[in-house]
Design a protein around this motif. Structure first.
Motif, short mmCIF file in Angstrom:
data_model
loop_
_atom_site.label_atom_id
_atom_site.label_comp_id
_atom_site.label_asym_id
_atom_site.label_seq_id
_atom_site.Cartn_x
_atom_site.Cartn_y
_atom_site.Cartn_z
N LEU A 45 -0.08 5.64 -5.80
CA LEU A 45 -0.86 6.86 -6.00
C LEU A 45 -1.47 6.91 -7.39
O LEU A 45 -2.65 7.24 -7.56
CB LEU A 45 0.01 8.10 -5.80
CG LEU A 45 0.32 8.54 -4.39
CD1 LEU A 45 1.21 9.78 -4.40
CD2 LEU A 45 -0.94 8.81 -3.60
N LEU A 46 -0.68 6.58 -8.38
CA LEU A 46 -1.19 6.60 -9.75
C LEU A 46 -2.30 5.56 -9.95
O LEU A 46 -3.29 5.82 -10.65
CB LEU A 46 -0.05 6.37 -10.75
CG LEU A 46 0.93 7.55 -10.86
CD1 LEU A 46 2.17 7.14 -11.64
CD2 LEU A 46 0.26 8.76 -11.48
N GLU A 47 -2.16 4.41 -9.33
CA GLU A 47 -3.20 3.39 -9.42
C GLU A 47 -4.49 3.87 -8.74
O GLU A 47 -5.58 3.67 -9.25
CB GLU A 47 -2.73 2.08 -8.79
CG GLU A 47 -3.74 0.97 -8.83
CD GLU A 47 -4.16 0.52 -10.23
OE1 GLU A 47 -5.21 -0.12 -10.34
OE2 GLU A 47 -3.45 0.82 -11.22
N ARG A 48 -4.35 4.53 -7.60
CA ARG A 48 -5.52 5.07 -6.92
C ARG A 48 -6.20 6.15 -7.76
O ARG A 48 -7.42 6.24 -7.81
CB ARG A 48 -5.14 5.63 -5.55
CG ARG A 48 -4.80 4.53 -4.55
CD ARG A 48 -3.89 5.02 -3.49
NE ARG A 48 -4.50 5.23 -2.21
CZ ARG A 48 -3.86 5.76 -1.18
NH1 ARG A 48 -2.62 6.15 -1.29
NH2 ARG A 48 -4.46 5.91 -0.03
N LEU A 49 -5.41 6.97 -8.44
CA LEU A 49 -5.97 7.97 -9.35
C LEU A 49 -6.74 7.31 -10.48
O LEU A 49 -7.82 7.75 -10.86
CB LEU A 49 -4.85 8.85 -9.93
CG LEU A 49 -4.29 9.92 -9.02
CD1 LEU A 49 -3.04 10.53 -9.63
CD2 LEU A 49 -5.33 10.98 -8.75
N GLY A 56 -15.35 7.05 -10.66
CA GLY A 56 -16.01 8.34 -10.43
C GLY A 56 -15.93 8.79 -8.99
O GLY A 56 -16.54 9.78 -8.60
N VAL A 57 -15.16 8.08 -8.18
CA VAL A 57 -14.99 8.45 -6.77
C VAL A 57 -13.85 9.45 -6.68
O VAL A 57 -12.79 9.25 -7.27
CB VAL A 57 -14.67 7.21 -5.91
CG1 VAL A 57 -14.38 7.59 -4.48
CG2 VAL A 57 -15.81 6.21 -5.98
N GLY A 96 -12.64 6.73 -0.93
CA GLY A 96 -12.42 6.15 -2.25
C GLY A 96 -11.24 5.20 -2.30
O GLY A 96 -10.70 4.92 -3.36
N LEU A 97 -10.86 4.67 -1.15
CA LEU A 97 -9.72 3.76 -1.07
C LEU A 97 -10.16 2.30 -1.01
O LEU A 97 -9.33 1.40 -0.93
CB LEU A 97 -8.86 4.09 0.15
CG LEU A 97 -8.31 5.51 0.19
CD1 LEU A 97 -7.57 5.75 1.48
CD2 LEU A 97 -7.42 5.76 -1.01
#
Length: 122
Positions: A45-49, A56-57, A96-97
Motif C-alpha cells: 500500500l505504501l509503495e502504491r501511494l 500524479g495518478v 493507477g495500479l
C-alpha cells in the motif's frame, strides 16, 4: 512550557504530513481486507501511494469489495464471469495500479472476478 511547545510541534507535524489520516487508512485497510501477510500488504500500500504521488495518478483509497465487484460487472456486460485481458489492463491503468510502460503478460486466458479482486486489493 517546553513540553507544551514540543506537543504543539508534534501536532503540527502530524497535521502537515497528514499522518493521522494515513495511519487511519492503513489500519482500516488491514481490518477490512485482513491479508495473510499484513506487513507485506502495508508495504504494498505504501509503495502504491508513493507511485501515485510521483506519477500524479490518484490512489483508489476507498475501493471496497462492492466497488471492485461493480467495476468488474460493468466490464463483464455479457455476464460470463470473465473479462478480457485488454479490459483488465485498462481497469488497472484507470485505478493507477499499472502504468503504460508496465509490461503485463497476456497468457490468453480471460480474467475472473477473483483474479481481478486479488490484483486490485493487493
Amino acid at each position: 512550557m517546553e513540553t507544551r511547545s514540543r506537543e504543539l510541534q508534534a501536532a503540527e507535524y502530524l497535521e502537515k504530513h497528514r499522518i493521522k489520516e494515513l495511519v487511519g487508512y492503513l489500519t482500516s485497510a488491514l481490518l477490512f481486507f485482513r491479508p495473510e501477510k499484513p506487513r507485506e500488504y502495508l508495504i504494498s500500500l505504501l509503495e502504491r501511494l508513493r507511485i501515485a504521488k510521483v506519477t500524479g495518478v490518484a490512489f483508489p483509497f476507498f475501493m471496497d469489495n462492492s466497488n471492485i465487484v461493480s467495476m468488474f460487472e460493468m466490464m463483464d456486460s455479457s455476464n460470463r464471469g470473465t473479462i478480457s485481458f485488454v479490459q483488465y489492463k485498462e481497469a488497472l491503468k484507470t485505478l493507477g495500479l499499472c502504468t503504460e510502460d508496465e509490461d503485463l503478460e497476456d497468457d490468453g486466458h480471460r480474467i475472473t472476478l477473483d483474479q481481478f479482486k486479488d490484483e486490485v486489493m493487493y
